[in-house]
Design a protein around this motif. Structure first.
Motif, PDB file in Angstrom:
ATOM      1  N   GLN A   1      -9.593   6.478 -14.397  1.00  0.00           N
ATOM      2  CA  GLN A   1     -10.758   7.307 -14.140  1.00  0.00           C
ATOM      3  C   GLN A   1     -11.642   6.689 -13.061  1.00  0.00           C
ATOM      4  O   GLN A   1     -12.159   7.385 -12.193  1.00  0.00           O
ATOM      5  CB  GLN A   1     -11.569   7.501 -15.422  1.00  0.00           C
ATOM      6  CG  GLN A   1     -10.923   8.439 -16.413  1.00  0.00           C
ATOM      7  CD  GLN A   1     -11.729   8.548 -17.704  1.00  0.00           C
ATOM      8  OE1 GLN A   1     -12.663   7.788 -17.926  1.00  0.00           O
ATOM      9  NE2 GLN A   1     -11.354   9.498 -18.550  1.00  0.00           N
ATOM     10  N   GLY A   2     -11.779   5.380 -13.096  1.00  0.00           N
ATOM     11  CA  GLY A   2     -12.573   4.683 -12.075  1.00  0.00           C
ATOM     12  C   GLY A   2     -11.923   4.798 -10.704  1.00  0.00           C
ATOM     13  O   GLY A   2     -12.597   4.986  -9.682  1.00  0.00           O
ATOM     14  N   VAL A   3     -10.577   4.710 -10.698  1.00  0.00           N
ATOM     15  CA  VAL A   3      -9.853   4.835  -9.437  1.00  0.00           C
ATOM     16  C   VAL A   3      -9.987   6.264  -8.909  1.00  0.00           C
ATOM     17  O   VAL A   3     -10.183   6.470  -7.694  1.00  0.00           O
ATOM     18  CB  VAL A   3      -8.369   4.447  -9.626  1.00  0.00           C
ATOM     19  CG1 VAL A   3      -7.552   4.792  -8.396  1.00  0.00           C
ATOM     20  CG2 VAL A   3      -8.244   2.976  -9.957  1.00  0.00           C
ATOM     21  N   ASN A   4      -9.902   7.253  -9.787  1.00  0.00           N
ATOM     22  CA  ASN A   4     -10.045   8.650  -9.363  1.00  0.00           C
ATOM     23  C   ASN A   4     -11.456   8.910  -8.815  1.00  0.00           C
ATOM     24  O   ASN A   4     -11.607   9.621  -7.805  1.00  0.00           O
ATOM     25  CB  ASN A   4      -9.758   9.598 -10.529  1.00  0.00           C
ATOM     26  CG  ASN A   4      -8.274   9.758 -10.770  1.00  0.00           C
ATOM     27  OD1 ASN A   4      -7.461   9.453  -9.892  1.00  0.00           O
ATOM     28  ND2 ASN A   4      -7.915  10.208 -11.965  1.00  0.00           N
ATOM     29  N   VAL A   5     -12.480   8.360  -9.453  1.00  0.00           N
ATOM     30  CA  VAL A   5     -13.849   8.527  -8.969  1.00  0.00           C
ATOM     31  C   VAL A   5     -13.964   7.904  -7.580  1.00  0.00           C
ATOM     32  O   VAL A   5     -14.555   8.484  -6.664  1.00  0.00           O
ATOM     33  CB  VAL A   5     -14.870   7.904  -9.956  1.00  0.00           C
ATOM     34  CG1 VAL A   5     -16.252   7.794  -9.328  1.00  0.00           C
ATOM     35  CG2 VAL A   5     -14.932   8.709 -11.235  1.00  0.00           C
ATOM     36  N   LEU A   6     -13.383   6.712  -7.412  1.00  0.00           N
ATOM     37  CA  LEU A   6     -13.408   6.037  -6.124  1.00  0.00           C
ATOM     38  C   LEU A   6     -12.663   6.846  -5.067  1.00  0.00           C
ATOM     39  O   LEU A   6     -13.139   7.001  -3.941  1.00  0.00           O
ATOM     40  CB  LEU A   6     -12.799   4.640  -6.253  1.00  0.00           C
ATOM     41  CG  LEU A   6     -12.858   3.767  -5.015  1.00  0.00           C
ATOM     42  CD1 LEU A   6     -14.302   3.525  -4.611  1.00  0.00           C
ATOM     43  CD2 LEU A   6     -12.142   2.455  -5.262  1.00  0.00           C
ATOM     44  N   ARG A   7     -11.498   7.383  -5.414  1.00  0.00           N
ATOM     45  CA  ARG A   7     -10.714   8.195  -4.475  1.00  0.00           C
ATOM     46  C   ARG A   7     -11.491   9.439  -4.041  1.00  0.00           C
ATOM     47  O   ARG A   7     -11.553   9.761  -2.840  1.00  0.00           O
ATOM     48  CB  ARG A   7      -9.397   8.627  -5.108  1.00  0.00           C
ATOM     49  CG  ARG A   7      -8.381   7.552  -5.169  1.00  0.00           C
ATOM     50  CD  ARG A   7      -7.116   8.079  -5.798  1.00  0.00           C
ATOM     51  NE  ARG A   7      -6.145   7.005  -5.971  1.00  0.00           N
ATOM     52  CZ  ARG A   7      -5.083   7.073  -6.745  1.00  0.00           C
ATOM     53  NH1 ARG A   7      -4.843   8.191  -7.422  1.00  0.00           N
ATOM     54  NH2 ARG A   7      -4.266   6.061  -6.847  1.00  0.00           N
ATOM     55  N   TYR A   8     -12.047  10.160  -5.001  1.00  0.00           N
ATOM     56  CA  TYR A   8     -12.768  11.377  -4.651  1.00  0.00           C
ATOM     57  C   TYR A   8     -14.069  11.081  -3.899  1.00  0.00           C
ATOM     58  O   TYR A   8     -14.490  11.854  -3.037  1.00  0.00           O
ATOM     59  CB  TYR A   8     -13.023  12.235  -5.901  1.00  0.00           C
ATOM     60  CG  TYR A   8     -11.761  12.944  -6.363  1.00  0.00           C
ATOM     61  CD1 TYR A   8     -11.195  13.935  -5.575  1.00  0.00           C
ATOM     62  CD2 TYR A   8     -11.141  12.616  -7.577  1.00  0.00           C
ATOM     63  CE1 TYR A   8     -10.038  14.585  -5.983  1.00  0.00           C
ATOM     64  CE2 TYR A   8      -9.981  13.258  -7.975  1.00  0.00           C
ATOM     65  CZ  TYR A   8      -9.440  14.238  -7.181  1.00  0.00           C
ATOM     66  OH  TYR A   8      -8.299  14.871  -7.571  1.00  0.00           O
ATOM     67  N   SER A   9     -14.683   9.969  -4.228  1.00  0.00           N
ATOM     68  CA  SER A   9     -15.882   9.566  -3.488  1.00  0.00           C
ATOM     69  C   SER A   9     -15.513   9.259  -2.038  1.00  0.00           C
ATOM     70  O   SER A   9     -16.238   9.645  -1.104  1.00  0.00           O
ATOM     71  CB  SER A   9     -16.527   8.341  -4.118  1.00  0.00           C
ATOM     72  OG  SER A   9     -16.974   8.625  -5.415  1.00  0.00           O
ATOM     73  N   ALA A  10     -14.416   8.556  -1.818  1.00  0.00           N
ATOM     74  CA  ALA A  10     -13.959   8.247  -0.463  1.00  0.00           C
ATOM     75  C   ALA A  10     -13.586   9.536   0.272  1.00  0.00           C
ATOM     76  O   ALA A  10     -13.880   9.689   1.464  1.00  0.00           O
ATOM     77  CB  ALA A  10     -12.782   7.287  -0.507  1.00  0.00           C
ATOM     78  N   LEU A  11     -12.925  10.469  -0.432  1.00  0.00           N
ATOM     79  CA  LEU A  11     -12.570  11.750   0.181  1.00  0.00           C
ATOM     80  C   LEU A  11     -13.820  12.517   0.588  1.00  0.00           C
ATOM     81  O   LEU A  11     -13.905  13.042   1.709  1.00  0.00           O
ATOM     82  CB  LEU A  11     -11.735  12.585  -0.806  1.00  0.00           C
ATOM     83  CG  LEU A  11     -11.342  13.981  -0.323  1.00  0.00           C
ATOM     84  CD1 LEU A  11     -10.423  13.878   0.886  1.00  0.00           C
ATOM     85  CD2 LEU A  11     -10.685  14.757  -1.449  1.00  0.00           C
ATOM     86  N   ALA A  12     -14.826  12.589  -0.294  1.00  0.00           N
ATOM     87  CA  ALA A  12     -16.056  13.305   0.018  1.00  0.00           C
ATOM     88  C   ALA A  12     -16.787  12.622   1.185  1.00  0.00           C
ATOM     89  O   ALA A  12     -17.300  13.303   2.091  1.00  0.00           O
ATOM     90  CB  ALA A  12     -16.957  13.362  -1.216  1.00  0.00           C
ATOM     91  N   ALA A  13     -16.812  11.297   1.194  1.00  0.00           N
ATOM     92  CA  ALA A  13     -17.468  10.579   2.289  1.00  0.00           C
ATOM     93  C   ALA A  13     -16.724  10.825   3.605  1.00  0.00           C
ATOM     94  O   ALA A  13     -17.344  11.019   4.658  1.00  0.00           O
ATOM     95  CB  ALA A  13     -17.527   9.085   1.982  1.00  0.00           C
ATOM     96  N   GLY A  14     -15.403  10.850   3.551  1.00  0.00           N
ATOM     97  CA  GLY A  14     -14.603  11.119   4.743  1.00  0.00           C
ATOM     98  C   GLY A  14     -14.834  12.522   5.271  1.00  0.00           C
ATOM     99  O   GLY A  14     -14.940  12.734   6.484  1.00  0.00           O
ATOM    100  N   LEU A  15     -14.901  13.488   4.376  1.00  0.00           N
ATOM    101  CA  LEU A  15     -15.183  14.866   4.791  1.00  0.00           C
ATOM    102  C   LEU A  15     -16.575  14.981   5.398  1.00  0.00           C
ATOM    103  O   LEU A  15     -16.756  15.654   6.429  1.00  0.00           O
ATOM    104  CB  LEU A  15     -15.036  15.818   3.604  1.00  0.00           C
ATOM    105  CG  LEU A  15     -13.598  16.074   3.132  1.00  0.00           C
ATOM    106  CD1 LEU A  15     -13.607  16.911   1.852  1.00  0.00           C
ATOM    107  CD2 LEU A  15     -12.812  16.765   4.217  1.00  0.00           C
ATOM    108  N   ALA A  16     -17.566  14.342   4.787  1.00  0.00           N
ATOM    109  CA  ALA A  16     -18.929  14.396   5.313  1.00  0.00           C
ATOM    110  C   ALA A  16     -18.981  13.754   6.702  1.00  0.00           C
ATOM    111  O   ALA A  16     -19.600  14.292   7.625  1.00  0.00           O
ATOM    112  CB  ALA A  16     -19.894  13.694   4.363  1.00  0.00           C
ATOM    113  N   TYR A  17     -18.305  12.603   6.868  1.00  0.00           N
ATOM    114  CA  TYR A  17     -18.281  11.952   8.174  1.00  0.00           C
ATOM    115  C   TYR A  17     -17.565  12.838   9.201  1.00  0.00           C
ATOM    116  O   TYR A  17     -17.994  12.945  10.343  1.00  0.00           O
ATOM    117  CB  TYR A  17     -17.602  10.586   8.105  1.00  0.00           C
ATOM    118  CG  TYR A  17     -17.431   9.973   9.468  1.00  0.00           C
ATOM    119  CD1 TYR A  17     -18.523   9.449  10.147  1.00  0.00           C
ATOM    120  CD2 TYR A  17     -16.190   9.971  10.102  1.00  0.00           C
ATOM    121  CE1 TYR A  17     -18.379   8.913  11.417  1.00  0.00           C
ATOM    122  CE2 TYR A  17     -16.039   9.441  11.375  1.00  0.00           C
ATOM    123  CZ  TYR A  17     -17.140   8.910  12.020  1.00  0.00           C
ATOM    124  OH  TYR A  17     -16.999   8.401  13.280  1.00  0.00           O
ATOM    125  N   GLY A  18     -16.473  13.476   8.799  1.00  0.00           N
ATOM    126  CA  GLY A  18     -15.733  14.353   9.703  1.00  0.00           C
ATOM    127  C   GLY A  18     -16.581  15.514  10.192  1.00  0.00           C
ATOM    128  O   GLY A  18     -16.563  15.865  11.372  1.00  0.00           O
TER     129      GLY A  18
END
Length: 93
Positions: free
Chosen positions: A5-22
């Motif tokens: 669950q912690g890894v999934n939260v980290l993955r989705y957080s990184a995905l959301a941050a990547g999308l926002a940066y994009g």
């Protein structure tokens, strides 16, 4: 299960941050391209204005004043005006 669950939260957080940066980066690129296009259009219009001014000046300036028989320039404002040649031409008339 809590580790995944912690890894999934980290993955989705990184995905959301990547999308926002994009989205931010694409917006930055688009605004830079629009600004460059506006600058090119301004330069094109300025060049057209300068060309029109040069054509108008060429059209409206009088032809060089010359006596038709001797070819002596009789316009004192002309930088090629020769006072001696002009006076000789006038005395010869």
């Amino acid at each position: 299960m809590s580790t995944s669950q912690g890894v999934n939260v980290l993955r989705y957080s990184a995905l959301a941050a990547g999308l926002a940066y994009g989205v931010y980066h694409q917006s930055s690129l688009n605004s830079h391209a629009r600004r460059a296009e506006a600058d090119r259009e301004y330069a094109r219009k300025a060049a057209l204005i300068e060309q029109a001014k040069a054509e108008w000046k060429k059209k409206t300036t009088p032809q060089q004043s010359q006596t038709q028989t001797s070819g002596v320039i009789s316009d004192p404002a002309d930088n090629r005006f020769d006072l001696e040649a002009y006076l000789k031409a006038k005395l010869g008339e």
